[in-house]
Scaffold this motif. Sequence first.
Motif, mmCIF file in Angstrom:
data_model
loop_
_atom_site.group_PDB
_atom_site.id
_atom_site.type_symbol
_atom_site.label_atom_id
_atom_site.label_comp_id
_atom_site.label_asym_id
_atom_site.label_seq_id
_atom_site.Cartn_x
_atom_site.Cartn_y
_atom_site.Cartn_z
ATOM 1 N N ALA A 180 0.855 -1.184 0.000
ATOM 2 C CA ALA A 180 0.000 0.000 0.000
ATOM 3 C C ALA A 180 0.891 1.234 0.000
ATOM 4 C CB ALA A 180 -0.923 0.002 1.217
ATOM 5 N N SER A 181 0.580 2.200 -0.883
ATOM 6 C CA SER A 181 1.411 3.392 -0.970
ATOM 7 C C SER A 181 1.281 4.222 0.301
ATOM 8 C CB SER A 181 1.005 4.248 -2.180
ATOM 9 O OG SER A 181 -0.362 4.619 -2.085
ATOM 10 N N GLY A 182 2.393 4.827 0.707
ATOM 11 C CA GLY A 182 2.406 5.646 1.919
ATOM 12 C C GLY A 182 3.829 6.042 2.270
ATOM 13 N N TRP A 183 3.941 6.934 3.238
ATOM 14 C CA TRP A 183 5.261 7.413 3.659
ATOM 15 C C TRP A 183 5.831 6.491 4.738
ATOM 16 C CZ3 TRP A 183 7.660 10.700 0.688
ATOM 17 C CH2 TRP A 183 6.906 11.574 -0.103
ATOM 18 N N ASN A 184 6.138 5.264 4.339
ATOM 19 C CA ASN A 184 6.783 4.309 5.234
ATOM 20 C C ASN A 184 7.981 3.713 4.518
ATOM 21 O OD1 ASN A 184 5.774 1.658 3.842
ATOM 22 N ND2 ASN A 184 3.891 2.848 4.201
ATOM 23 N N TRP A 185 8.935 3.218 5.289
ATOM 24 C CA TRP A 185 10.198 2.764 4.707
ATOM 25 C C TRP A 185 10.006 1.593 3.744
ATOM 26 C CZ3 TRP A 185 14.538 4.059 3.024
ATOM 27 C CH2 TRP A 185 15.538 3.126 2.744
ATOM 28 N N GLU A 186 9.055 0.702 4.035
ATOM 29 C CA GLU A 186 8.849 -0.451 3.160
ATOM 30 C C GLU A 186 8.447 -0.006 1.760
ATOM 31 O OE1 GLU A 186 6.517 -4.773 3.296
ATOM 32 O OE2 GLU A 186 5.817 -3.084 4.522
ATOM 33 N N PHE A 187 7.524 0.955 1.679
ATOM 34 C CA PHE A 187 7.090 1.445 0.372
ATOM 35 C C PHE A 187 8.187 2.270 -0.290
ATOM 36 C CE2 PHE A 187 5.116 4.834 -2.191
ATOM 37 C CZ PHE A 187 4.470 4.058 -3.136
ATOM 38 N N ILE A 188 8.845 3.155 0.469
ATOM 39 C CA ILE A 188 9.898 4.009 -0.096
ATOM 40 C C ILE A 188 11.050 3.170 -0.630
ATOM 41 C CG2 ILE A 188 11.614 5.773 0.461
ATOM 42 C CD1 ILE A 188 9.609 6.952 2.426
ATOM 43 N N SER A 189 11.458 2.137 0.115
ATOM 44 C CA SER A 189 12.552 1.271 -0.350
ATOM 45 C C SER A 189 12.161 0.521 -1.614
ATOM 46 C CB SER A 189 12.938 0.281 0.754
ATOM 47 O OG SER A 189 11.847 -0.558 1.092
ATOM 48 N N SER A 190 10.876 0.157 -1.730
ATOM 49 C CA SER A 190 10.415 -0.511 -2.947
ATOM 50 C C SER A 190 10.468 0.437 -4.138
ATOM 51 C CB SER A 190 8.988 -1.026 -2.740
ATOM 52 O OG SER A 190 8.484 -1.615 -3.930
ATOM 53 N N VAL A 191 10.086 1.719 -3.918
ATOM 54 C CA VAL A 191 10.155 2.719 -4.985
ATOM 55 C C VAL A 191 11.597 2.929 -5.441
ATOM 56 C CG1 VAL A 191 9.816 5.166 -5.515
ATOM 57 C CG2 VAL A 191 8.039 3.896 -4.291
ATOM 58 N N ILE A 192 12.521 3.020 -4.471
ATOM 59 C CA ILE A 192 13.936 3.200 -4.810
ATOM 60 C C ILE A 192 14.462 1.997 -5.593
ATOM 61 C CG2 ILE A 192 16.261 3.413 -3.845
ATOM 62 C CD1 ILE A 192 15.030 4.974 -1.522
ATOM 63 N N GLU A 193 14.093 0.800 -5.151
ATOM 64 C CA GLU A 193 14.558 -0.418 -5.823
ATOM 65 C C GLU A 193 14.049 -0.491 -7.261
ATOM 66 O OE1 GLU A 193 14.587 -5.276 -5.057
ATOM 67 O OE2 GLU A 193 13.175 -3.972 -3.982
ATOM 68 N N HIS A 194 12.787 -0.138 -7.474
ATOM 69 C CA HIS A 194 12.217 -0.195 -8.821
ATOM 70 C C HIS A 194 12.722 0.936 -9.716
ATOM 71 C CE1 HIS A 194 9.409 -3.066 -7.045
ATOM 72 N NE2 HIS A 194 8.957 -3.344 -8.252
ATOM 73 N N GLY A 195 13.116 2.072 -9.113
ATOM 74 C CA GLY A 195 13.560 3.206 -9.912
ATOM 75 C C GLY A 195 15.046 3.247 -10.191
ATOM 76 N N THR A 196 15.819 2.373 -9.547
ATOM 77 C CA THR A 196 17.277 2.412 -9.703
ATOM 78 C C THR A 196 17.711 2.107 -11.128
ATOM 79 O OG1 THR A 196 17.621 1.791 -7.384
ATOM 80 C CG2 THR A 196 19.459 1.443 -8.906
#
Length: 329
Positions: A180-196
Amino acid sequence: MRYYARKLGFYLVAFWAALTLNFFIPRMMPGNPVDALLGKLQQRGGQVGPEAREAYEALLGSDTGEPLWNQYFTYLGNLARGELGVATSAFPTPVSDVIGQALPWTIGLVGIATLLSFVLGVVLGAVVGWKRGSWLDSLVPATTVLSAVPYFWLALIFVLVFSTNLGWFPLNHGYDVALASGWNWEFISSVIEHGTLPALTIVVSSVGGWLLGMRNMMVSTVSEDYVLTAQAKGLRNRRILSRYAARNAVLPSVAGFAISLGFVVSGSIITEQVFSYPGIGSQLLSAVQNSDYALMQGIFLVITLAVLAANLVVDLLYGVIDPRTRVEN
């Protein structure tokens, strides 16, 4: 003040011209957003009659019976009130909501990658140009070859090697769809991993152009009299490099960066298609395929504002970096 007023007036006229083109160009394309929407309604078993067409035309602001100039002034009035219309490709979502959801993804990926490639290319180019003829010059051909490779081809190679074969990065999308999208580390780390991987592709394909341009400007700047005078005074090489040579050599790169930064929004289509990444590029492609005038106009408006704002900032920044540009004729 006259310098800044003249610049601001020029960009206001350019903005009005861009808005006018933004209105007329989509209407020159074949197709009609009302027909597209009614087609979808009919496929779902809905009743399509004259009343339905009139209702959708009024809703979308594309009444074909109304004179074009009346539509144009209505369009300008809606823009002044911040009303961009309804997106038929995501009906009944307003255009502002569609753009608001997609724009952060594009800015976060392409914007950061463009800024990183610019800084890296300029710094490396300054060092290589300062130490021309050294082993550092061997970096130039390699990076230039990478920048000459078509972006989509390089992106597909990266996907094949790093995602499919090695499995180091996710294959597509902007984040793990199970989260679920939100300002939590699990979601943010997933965004960083997919955008690298998409960001790495952009940096690798564009850093060579910045490096080569900065290196060539540094080579010509180092031979200028003011640099030789600074060396004759016994100033440290680091100060001469940063305060004298690089400061003047970077001016053309700053202008190029403004253009590239302005086109970050429009240049994301290939990136988002190859990596199935959500963003403005995907929404623009969807708008074109569905003859969605309102969404196309909204995205073009964002692109126009980005390009003009970036160039205005650089024009004003030029006056700070190089005071000679503020001299009144």
